[in-house]
Design an enzyme around this catalytic site. Structure first.
Site, PDB file in Angstrom:
ATOM      1  N   HIS A 263       0.723  -1.255  -0.101  1.00  0.00           N
ATOM      2  CA  HIS A 263      -0.027  -0.185  -0.004  1.00  0.00           C
ATOM      3  C   HIS A 263       0.821   1.405  -0.041  1.00  0.00           C
ATOM      4  O   HIS A 263       0.741   2.046  -1.003  1.00  0.00           O
ATOM      5  CB  HIS A 263      -1.230   0.084   1.276  1.00  0.00           C
ATOM      6  CG  HIS A 263      -1.858  -1.051   1.318  1.00  0.00           C
ATOM      7  ND1 HIS A 263      -2.976  -1.259   0.585  1.00  0.00           N
ATOM      8  CD2 HIS A 263      -1.645  -2.341   2.105  1.00  0.00           C
ATOM      9  CE1 HIS A 263      -3.295  -2.366   0.944  1.00  0.00           C
ATOM     10  NE2 HIS A 263      -2.739  -2.953   1.969  1.00  0.00           N
TER      11      HIS A 263
HETATM   12  O1  RIB Z   1      -5.069  -0.195   4.668  1.00  0.00           O
HETATM   13  C1  RIB Z   1      -3.669  -0.020   4.584  1.00  0.00           C
HETATM   14  C2  RIB Z   1      -2.996   1.144   5.214  1.00  0.00           C
HETATM   15  O2  RIB Z   1      -3.301   0.886   6.677  1.00  0.00           O
HETATM   16  C3  RIB Z   1      -1.414   0.969   5.101  1.00  0.00           C
HETATM   17  O3  RIB Z   1      -0.986   2.196   5.251  1.00  0.00           O
HETATM   18  C4  RIB Z   1      -1.137   0.110   6.224  1.00  0.00           C
HETATM   19  O4  RIB Z   1       0.362   0.648   6.598  1.00  0.00           O
HETATM   20  C5  RIB Z   1      -1.955   0.416   7.185  1.00  0.00           C
HETATM   21  O5  RIB Z   1      -1.477   1.799   7.960  1.00  0.00           O
END
Ligand code: RIB
Ligand code: CA
Length: 334
Positions: A263
């Site tokens: 992500h």
């Molecule tokens: O949904 C994904 C996000 O939530 C990313 O930033 C992961 O590190 C968590 O913080």
């Protein structure tokens, strides 16, 4: 109206790096977090374009003490003692705190052993750092990359609304629309962990680009892509591969996928090479009412509400281009 390629969003005043690409005066707000660590290594390996002023940490994936230690650890692994780390909010604005140790591990970084780095935190709170730095910054000069719950910026905006003057743009990982949520059927973790903060940020008037699950779930690892990272042959490549091998297991099993998302690293790729991505300017609001929609990002993709478009919502990306760029930058580290 389809999503269009994001041309480089160079502003007239922007500097261009010797190898091309916009130069960003950058602060990274983060809750490391396995994918945060990879994003941080990626960013700290890209000094020509990313002039990182500081890392600011927030409670999220794991409690603040661990996210702050992990940010310092990423700094050590990247060989960047020049970058200060400021600890920020230990909990969300209003809601009951939640964490994601089931996904990121009890120490907050899957797949590797952690230790407390010798270099300490910088003195002072991250919120105060944001306020004094953004007040002193030239107009529209600072890019803020946000990789976790948006509590720190929300607190800074509440205490000092004038700081918007110093912000060029916010580029944040968060939200979900077409994809559905990852922490509830409707909500993505970063927004769900502090929806009231996200509401404040989305209404700030600062230019915002969001990289939601709609994007990150299309930019997935594969055994080959992880093997290429490991094959770089340096410690950083082995560390990233070890983290990913463990981190992606949860989502691969949960979604029945052959690979998992990275992500937060997509935020860094966007800053370095926005042409890898496609998006659309739309109105985005957050549902902060208790209930099934708590933390949902409501995206008016077709503009039916005729509300101001406050977000560039990234919905498509070049997955191989992303991994090629990530690999090339991790190869620069030791
Ligand atoms: O949904 C994904 C996000 O939530 C990313 O930033 C992961 O590190 C968590 O913080
Ligand atoms: Ca994160």
């Amino acid at each position: 109206m389809t999503a269009s390629f994001i041309a480089s969003k160079a502003h007239a005043a922007d500097a261009t790096a010797p190898g091309g690409g916009t130069v960003h005066t950058l602060i990274i707000d983060t809750d490391p977090g396995a994918d945060d660590v990879i994003a941080l290594l990626f960013a700290m390996a890209s000094p020509e374009q990313l002039k990182i002023q500081a890392l600011t940490t927030v409670a999220g994936n794991v409690p603040l003490a661990k996210t702050s230690r992990n940010a310092r650890l990423a700094r050590e692994w990247a060989g960047r003692p020049d970058i200060p780390v400021y600890a920020g909010a230990p909990r969300p604005l209003l809601r009951t705190p939640i964490h994601a140790a089931d996904i990121h591990g009890s120490e907050g970084i899957t797949g590797v052993k952690v230790h407390a780095p010798s270099q300490p935190l910088a003195d002072g709170n991250a919120v105060d750092y944001l306020i004094r730095t953004l007040r002193a910054a030239p107009e529209k000069s600072v890019t803020l990359a946000m990789l976790g719950p948006e509590t720190n910026l929300a607190l800074a905006l509440t205490q000092a609304p004038d700081i918007t003057r110093g912000l060029r743009e916010l580029v944040l990982m968060g939200g979900a629309h077409f994809n559905g949520g990852n922490i509830t059927p409707t909500a993505e973790f970063n927004v769900f962990a502090d929806p009231h903060a996200a509401e404040i940020v989305l209404k700030s008037g600062v230019p915002i680009t969001m990289l939601p699950l709609d994007l990150t779930h299309k930019v997935l690892t594969s055994p080959e892509r992880i093997a290429t990272l490991r094959g770089i042959g340096n410690q950083a490549g082995r560390t990233v591969a070890d983290i990913l091998d463990a981190y992606v297991q949860h989502d691969m099993q949960y979604y029945g996928l052959t690979g998992g998302p990275v992500h937060d690293a997509t935020v860094v790729a966007y800053l370095l090479q926005p042409s890898l991505f496609k998006g659309r300017k739309v109105n985005v609001e957050v549902d902060s009412r208790e209930g099934l929609g708590f933390g949902q990002t409501v995206v008016d993709w077709y503009g039916g509400l005729k509300k101001p478009a406050n977000v560039t919502w990234i919905a498509e990306g070049d997955a191989q281009g992303f991994f090629d760029l990530l690999t090339q930058r991790i190869a620069r580290l030791l």
